[in-house]
Enzyme design. Structure first.
Site, PDB file in Angstrom:
ATOM      1  N   GLU A 293       0.888  -1.173   0.000  1.00  0.00           N
ATOM      2  CA  GLU A 293       0.000   0.000   0.000  1.00  0.00           C
ATOM      3  C   GLU A 293       0.914   1.208   0.000  1.00  0.00           C
ATOM      4  OE1 GLU A 293      -2.950  -0.703  -0.671  1.00  0.00           O
ATOM      5  OE2 GLU A 293      -2.913  -2.816  -0.122  1.00  0.00           O
ATOM      6  N   CYS A 327      -1.381   9.039   4.095  1.00  0.00           N
ATOM      7  CA  CYS A 327      -1.394   8.695   2.670  1.00  0.00           C
ATOM      8  C   CYS A 327      -2.705   9.155   2.046  1.00  0.00           C
ATOM      9  CB  CYS A 327      -1.218   7.195   2.509  1.00  0.00           C
ATOM     10  SG  CYS A 327      -2.439   6.273   3.440  1.00  0.00           S
TER      11      CYS A 327
HETATM   12  N1  LIG Z   1      -1.457   3.394   1.080  1.00  0.00           N
HETATM   13  C1  LIG Z   1      -1.317   3.295   2.398  1.00  0.00           C
HETATM   14  O1  LIG Z   1      -2.060   2.601   3.088  1.00  0.00           O
HETATM   15  C2  LIG Z   1      -0.219   4.071   3.071  1.00  0.00           C
HETATM   16  C3  LIG Z   1      -0.232   4.199   4.459  1.00  0.00           C
HETATM   17  C4  LIG Z   1       0.787   4.916   5.069  1.00  0.00           C
HETATM   18  C5  LIG Z   1       1.782   5.505   4.322  1.00  0.00           C
HETATM   19  N2  LIG Z   1       1.760   5.372   2.976  1.00  0.00           N
HETATM   20  C6  LIG Z   1       2.788   6.009   2.154  1.00  0.00           C
HETATM   21  O2  LIG Z   1       4.054   5.923   2.803  1.00  0.00           O
HETATM   22  C7  LIG Z   1       4.842   7.057   2.481  1.00  0.00           C
HETATM   23  C8  LIG Z   1       5.306   7.744   3.741  1.00  0.00           C
HETATM   24  O3  LIG Z   1       5.951   6.856   4.599  1.00  0.00           O
HETATM   25  P1  LIG Z   1       7.544   6.767   4.671  1.00  0.00           P
HETATM   26  O4  LIG Z   1       8.135   8.123   4.510  1.00  0.00           O
HETATM   27  O5  LIG Z   1       7.877   5.995   5.890  1.00  0.00           O
HETATM   28  O6  LIG Z   1       7.822   5.932   3.351  1.00  0.00           O
HETATM   29  P2  LIG Z   1       9.201   5.332   2.816  1.00  0.00           P
HETATM   30  O7  LIG Z   1       8.912   4.674   1.535  1.00  0.00           O
HETATM   31  O8  LIG Z   1      10.284   6.330   2.871  1.00  0.00           O
HETATM   32  O9  LIG Z   1       9.575   4.227   3.922  1.00  0.00           O
HETATM   33  C9  LIG Z   1       8.737   3.125   4.155  1.00  0.00           C
HETATM   34  C10 LIG Z   1       9.585   1.969   4.643  1.00  0.00           C
HETATM   35  O10 LIG Z   1      10.433   1.561   3.564  1.00  0.00           O
HETATM   36  C11 LIG Z   1      11.779   1.550   4.022  1.00  0.00           C
HETATM   37  N3  LIG Z   1      12.670   1.846   2.894  1.00  0.00           N
HETATM   38  C12 LIG Z   1      13.056   3.051   2.440  1.00  0.00           C
HETATM   39  N4  LIG Z   1      13.873   2.910   1.388  1.00  0.00           N
HETATM   40  C13 LIG Z   1      13.998   1.589   1.177  1.00  0.00           C
HETATM   41  C14 LIG Z   1      14.695   0.799   0.238  1.00  0.00           C
HETATM   42  N5  LIG Z   1      15.433   1.367  -0.700  1.00  0.00           N
HETATM   43  N6  LIG Z   1      14.565  -0.537   0.310  1.00  0.00           N
HETATM   44  C15 LIG Z   1      13.809  -1.107   1.252  1.00  0.00           C
HETATM   45  N7  LIG Z   1      13.110  -0.424   2.182  1.00  0.00           N
HETATM   46  C16 LIG Z   1      13.217   0.915   2.136  1.00  0.00           C
HETATM   47  C17 LIG Z   1      11.815   2.604   5.100  1.00  0.00           C
HETATM   48  O11 LIG Z   1      12.943   2.426   5.938  1.00  0.00           O
HETATM   49  C18 LIG Z   1      10.500   2.352   5.797  1.00  0.00           C
HETATM   50  O12 LIG Z   1      10.588   1.272   6.690  1.00  0.00           O
HETATM   51  C19 LIG Z   1       3.950   7.955   1.641  1.00  0.00           C
HETATM   52  O13 LIG Z   1       4.230   7.766   0.298  1.00  0.00           O
HETATM   53  C20 LIG Z   1       2.559   7.470   2.001  1.00  0.00           C
HETATM   54  O14 LIG Z   1       1.587   7.774   1.032  1.00  0.00           O
HETATM   55  C21 LIG Z   1       0.798   4.659   2.339  1.00  0.00           C
HETATM   56  N1  LIG Z   2      -6.177   5.110   8.090  1.00  0.00           N
HETATM   57  C1  LIG Z   2      -5.710   6.296   7.457  1.00  0.00           C
HETATM   58  C2  LIG Z   2      -4.818   6.033   6.275  1.00  0.00           C
HETATM   59  C3  LIG Z   2      -3.454   5.581   6.615  1.00  0.00           C
HETATM   60  C4  LIG Z   2      -2.426   6.251   5.752  1.00  0.00           C
HETATM   61  O1  LIG Z   2      -1.533   6.914   6.154  1.00  0.00           O
HETATM   62  C5  LIG Z   2      -6.843   7.189   6.997  1.00  0.00           C
HETATM   63  O2  LIG Z   2      -7.784   6.751   6.364  1.00  0.00           O
HETATM   64  O3  LIG Z   2      -6.748   8.369   7.246  1.00  0.00           O
END
Ligand SMILES: NC(=O)c1ccc[n+]([C@@H]2O[C@H](COP(=O)([O-])OP(=O)(O)OC[C@H]3O[C@@H](n4cnc5c(N)ncnc54)[C@H](O)[C@@H]3O)[C@@H](O)[C@H]2O)c1
Ligand SMILES: N[C@@H](CCC=O)C(=O)O
Length: 542
Positions: A293, A327
């Site tokens: 996600e 997100c």
């Molecule tokens: N769709 C969803 O449900 C959802 C929910 C929460 C956050 N997000 C997304 O997450 C992002 C924000 O979170 P973030 O800043 O922690 O994201 P990020 O991608 O920077 O990090 C996420 C995880 O990936 C790891 N990571 C980073 N680079 C990596 C690599 N090269 N290889 C393997 N692992 C690696 C990080 O250490 C961390 O544990 C936003 O894009 C947000 O939209 C999505």
């Molecule tokens: N549960 C959260 C989504 C998580 C993403 O960061 C919402 O719906 O606001």
């Protein structure tokens, strides 16, 4: 199976506490916050039954007070990751064999621990590590995490109950085996609940897990491990490792026993991991399940009939709660010309009513800090660019300061070009961009919403006109996995709005649902024949 068809307690959403001045919960969380702030914690690697302090450490600081150190976490070398893999494979046999109701009991106990004795700890650690206000911490770290655990236990029992029909003389039955190997969970900084749920949901279904939390969430990740341990999760089922994400991922994905990725984070990281899995595909014992996600560029579109106060509130809460670091946060908004001025003036008034961004310890603050310097610098750059660009205007906010904490003022950009960079790029901060459309261009604007972003996570339409709602629901079918009518596009609740997006936003396996849990099992069909044929001839040939 156990020795009975057990019924699990019916899952209910954990009520959100108020934290009103003078309330018990407010005092408890503030006291816990102060105690964390004034002490030092060491976070080890959790591998098997060992808590390993490698000596290679990184400091942990609250984003709202980045010079203040509240502890250190230890980082892994390649050998630790290999050890985590072999330890969890060692633990797999007993864990996969354990009757499901025993697994259920562990996670139900974890939910009750968070609801009770760990509530202040999980909330205060989330306020500290991720700079969440108490209301945002309560919704995420306490309630959503509890909900994930309780509802997933219920969904797990429903999955196990799901059985095929059997014709006369035979018995068909399905067992839902855990994956053969181990699952790799990688979690983002922004939701403590997601950090806990990604390893827990796979483990609940009988899998063993290597879990890598975000560097920026380790402080609250430790509390998650404390809860799992106290709930009686056996050693080696969930192994938490920190360190260089590239090295950790390369090591994990090189293992022939890697059988599933449970990822939440940014789109580019997920695509990179998918590519690595593809490159290694010939070496795996089983096709790995890939669940991710990822990012969003979530929209609000207001119809001319929408009530301005409702649109303004959807924008302010949708875009600025938790500094826009959801997100699902509203980050591109389409307003009709006829009501845009009114809506914008209400938004500005709300922003002016916020305190200056500050620490979550001051519970009157609505806005705190963004997660780290990298994020701060990126957001400041986009604000500066909007100030300089002729096709955009900074309408509200636009100030920032990182001298004490990573504070960005909630900012509203008005774009003349609907494809202006901040209408398309995920910023992940308290910046919302607004495009004003001519009222008669409503249908054309729906096409614009659909065609503007690579993402398809959340979106909202506000309107009093049911025909317009119907048109938007159809036109925007593919650009949001979670679509909201007359509401903000954030705040999904487990058990009510299963969450996930498509296109570049993810595999849409809906966290907190049976669909997600099904990705962590490999069903085995068992057909038993009671009167086994002893002659190959069909009856009519005889
Ligand atoms: N769709 C969803 O449900 C959802 C929910 C929460 C956050 N997000 C997304 O997450 C992002 C924000 O979170 P973030 O800043 O922690 O994201 P990020 O991608 O920077 O990090 C996420 C995880 O990936 C790891 N990571 C980073 N680079 C990596 C690599 N090269 N290889 C393997 N692992 C690696 C990080 O250490 C961390 O544990 C936003 O894009 C947000 O939209 C999505
Ligand atoms: N549960 C959260 C989504 C998580 C993403 O960061 C919402 O719906 O606001």
């Amino acid at each position: 199976m156990g020795k009975g068809f057990f019924q699990v307690p019916t899952a209910i959403n954990e009520p959100i506490k108020s934290y009103a001045p003078g309330s018990f919960e407010r005092e408890a969380v503030l006291q816990q916050y102060k105690s964390y702030f004034n002490s030092q914690v060491e976070v080890p690697l959790y591998i098997g039954g060992e808590e390993i302090e490698t000596g290679e450490t990184k400091p942990m600081s609250p984003p709202h007070d980045h010079k203040h150190v509240v502890g250190h976490y230890h980082t892994a070398e390649k050998s630790h990751i290999e050890k985590a893999i072999s330890n969890c494979l060692e633990s797999r046999k007993a864990w996969a064999d354990l009757t499901w109701e025993q697994r259920a009991a562990i996670f139900l106990k974890a939910a009750e621990l968070i609801a009770g004795p760990y509530r202040a700890k999980i909330n205060a650690s989330t306020m500290m590590a991720q700079s969440k206000t108490i209301h945002q911490a309560e919704i995420d770290a306490a309630c959503e995490f509890i909900d994930f655990l309780r509802f997933n236990v219920e969904y797990m029992s429903q999955i196990y109950e799901e059985q095929p029909d059997s014709a006369e003389g035979i018995w068909n039955r399905v067992e839902y085996r855990p994956l053969e190997g181990f699952v790799y969970a990688i979690t983002p900084f922004n939701f403590t609940a997601i950090a806990g749920n990604l390893p827990a949901s796979a483990a609940m279904m009988g899998n063993v897990v290597v879990w890598k939390p975000s560097d920026s969430q380790v402080y609250s990740a430790k509390v998650i491990m404390d809860v799992f341990k106290e709930a009686g999760l056996p050693d080696g089922v969930i192994n938490m490792v920190m360190g260089d994400p590239v090295m950790i991922s390369e090591t994990v994905l090189a293992s022939p026993d890697f059988s599933g990725l449970h990822f939440t984070g940014s789109t580019h990281v997920f695509k990179e991991l998918w590519k690595q899995i593809g490159t290694n595909i010939h070496s795996y014992k089983t096709y790995p399940r890939i669940v991710g996600e990822t990012g969003g560029k979530d929209f609000i579109i207001a119809h001319p009939t929408a009530k301005p106060a409702q649109v303004a509130t959807a924008i302010v809460r949708g875009a600025f709660e938790f500094q826009g670091q959801k997100c699902s946060a509203a980050s591109r908004v389409y307003l009709p010309k006829s009501t845009a001025d009114k809506i914008l003036s209400l938004v500005k008034k709300d922003i002016e009513s916020f305190n200056k961004p500050g620490s979550p310890e001051d519970m009157s603050n609505f806005i705190t800090a963004v997660i780290h310097e990298g994020s701060f610098d990126k957001l400041a750059k986009f604000i500066d660019q909007a100030k300089a660009d002729s096709d955009a205007e900074v309408f509200a906010g636009g100030n920032y300061d990182k001298s004490k904490g990573y504070f960005i003022e909630p900012t509203v950009i008005i774009a003349n070009d609907p494809k202006y960079t901040t209408m398309c790029t995920e910023l992940f901060g308290p910046i919302v961009t607004i495009f004003i459309y001519e009222d008669q261009d409503w249908s054309k604007t729906l096409k614009l919403v659909d065609g503007t972003s690579e993402y398809a996570l959340t979106g909202a339409v506000l309107s009093k006109d049911r025909y317009a709602i119907d048109e938007a629901t159809k036109a925007l079918q593919n650009c949001a996995g979670n679509f909201y009518i007359n509401d903000k596009p954030t705040g999904a609740v487990v058990g009510q709005q299963p969450f996930g997006g498509a296109r570049a936003s993810g595999t849409n396996d809906k966290a907190g649902s049976a669909q997600n849990l099904l990705r962590w099992v490999s069903p085995r069909l068992i057909k038993e024949t009671f009167v086994t044929p002893e002659d190959y001839r069909y009856p009519f040939l005889g």
